[in-house]
Scaffold this active site. Structure first.
Site, short mmCIF file in Angstrom:
data_model
loop_
_atom_site.label_atom_id
_atom_site.label_comp_id
_atom_site.label_asym_id
_atom_site.label_seq_id
_atom_site.Cartn_x
_atom_site.Cartn_y
_atom_site.Cartn_z
N SER A 75 0.81 -1.04 -0.05
CA SER A 75 0.08 -0.03 0.00
C SER A 75 0.92 1.26 0.08
O SER A 75 0.42 2.09 -0.49
CB SER A 75 -0.87 0.08 1.40
OG SER A 75 -0.14 0.00 2.38
N ASP A 237 -6.79 7.44 7.95
CA ASP A 237 -7.01 6.19 8.79
C ASP A 237 -5.78 6.32 9.88
O ASP A 237 -5.65 5.40 10.84
CB ASP A 237 -6.54 4.86 8.19
CG ASP A 237 -5.49 4.50 7.26
OD1 ASP A 237 -4.51 5.55 7.39
OD2 ASP A 237 -5.32 3.76 6.52
N HIS A 240 -1.70 5.11 7.04
CA HIS A 240 -1.06 5.54 5.90
C HIS A 240 -0.82 6.89 6.02
O HIS A 240 -1.48 7.59 6.42
CB HIS A 240 -1.94 4.83 4.81
CG HIS A 240 -2.04 3.65 4.71
ND1 HIS A 240 -3.05 2.66 5.22
CD2 HIS A 240 -1.38 2.60 4.17
CE1 HIS A 240 -3.08 1.49 5.21
NE2 HIS A 240 -2.01 1.31 4.50
#
Length: 340
Positions: A75, A237, A240
């Site tokens: 990610s 979040d 990240h």
């Protein structure tokens, strides 16, 4: 829990040549750590949508044959948490590379949100179809959170690097970030996450350099900024990075990408700053995890690749010197279609 160069060398060697896993430090405080891990998973929102796509040609206004760049990994490489394509890690690297080289850069991001190191082979297969000049890989965070053995994780990474290098592709790996800086992870899991992250990053460094690639330590690169400006540096979040966070990571990796393309054979540098210099590769790997933004590459001493403690390596702390005019951050879709 202090990292030792000999321990890290043994782990990386086992990964490169094959061998069993190592026991996880999580047996200590197991019950408490398990509870903290479950809480962290509940606290961190699940992936609800894919990251914005940033594929295309950057710096299309420059002359010359486009540099072909692929970005692989998890990610962090995919840019999850960024709101716009131009804010992703891959876009920042592509735009910066075009700016530095004054050439167009054709980029494909093949990274997958949630990928562990074992997910690299299919990404590499697709990447090789694009005949890239350079590949940037960022992976390792999910191996830590899922408690994949260091040996297993590094073996998959080194196989990917070897396959790319065999095809003539330059490879730069951003090593595992320090998950001990993430706020949703609380002590004692945070302390263990830091140790596991650094252990994996050091082992990645040794194995990647042995396989012919270069590494840049990401470590807690964003830690101080995250704590000082969490609303700006974190995405929604709080796990990240945001676009600003990805830009900081890209700025750390970019100089090594430029060096890989312009200095295919690393040479010993005579003009050094404090902290730079030549070390044994295991020692360089341990030093790098404690200083984010450190590049580690193979070098020679007196014409020899290896010394008493193993392969010679060079530590560098490069700085991204911006050119007067930044390359366009938005790719040219029409131009990219011509090059697929």
């Amino acid at each position: 829990m202090k990292l030792r160069s000999e321990q890290i060398r043994r782990i990386a060697t086992a990964a490169a040549v094959g061998g069993g896993g190592i026991a996880g430090a999580g047996v200590l405080f197991y019950g408490l750590v398990l509870g903290q891990a479950m809480l962290a998973r509940k606290t961190i929102p699940q992936v609800v949508s894919p990251p914005p796509r940033a594929d295309g040609t950057y710096g299309a206004g420059y002359d010359g044959e486009p540099i072909r760049l692929v970005v692989l990994g998890d990610s962090s490489a995919a840019g999850y948490g960024a709101e716009l394509p131009s804010e992703t890690f891959a876009a920042a690297v592509a735009a910066g590379l075009a700016e530095q080289q004054r050439r167009p850069v054709w980029m494909r991001c093949l990274a997958v949100v949630g990928a562990e190191s074992k997910g690299l082979p299919p990404q590499v297969e697709v990447a090789l179809r694009h005949r890239p000049d350079v590949a940037v890989i960022c992976v390792g965070g999910n191996d830590v959170t899922h408690r994949v053995s260091v040996v297993s994780a590094v073996r998959h990474l080194v196989e990917a690097v070897r396959k790319l290098r065999a095809a003539g592709v330059e490879v730069v790996v951003g090593t595992c970030p320090d998950l001990g800086t993430i706020r949703p992870i609380q002590p004692p899991l945070r302390w263990l996450a830091r140790h596991w992250s650094r252990q994996l990053a050091a082992a990645q460094t040794i194995a990647v350099v042995e396989a012919g690639g270069r590494t840049v330590s990401l470590g807690d690169l964003l830690g101080e900024l995250f704590y000082a400006e969490p609303d700006r540096m974190f995405s929604f979040d709080r796990f990240h990075p945001s676009g600003a966070g990805y830009l900081a990571a890209a700025q750390a990796v970019l100089p090594t990408v430029v060096a890989a393309l312009t200095e295919p054979t690393p040479a010993a540098v005579t003009s050094l700053v404090p902290g730079e210099g030549i070390r044994s590769l295991p020692q360089a790997a341990v030093e790098a995890v404690h200083r984010p933004g450190t590049e580690v590459s193979a070098t020679q001493v007196a014409g020899k690749d290896r010394g008493p403690a193993g392969r010679w390596a060079q530590l560098r702390h490069r700085v991204w010197h911006r050119l007067p005019q930044q390359a366009a951050r938005q790719p040219s879709a029409a131009r990219s279609e011509e090059l697929t």
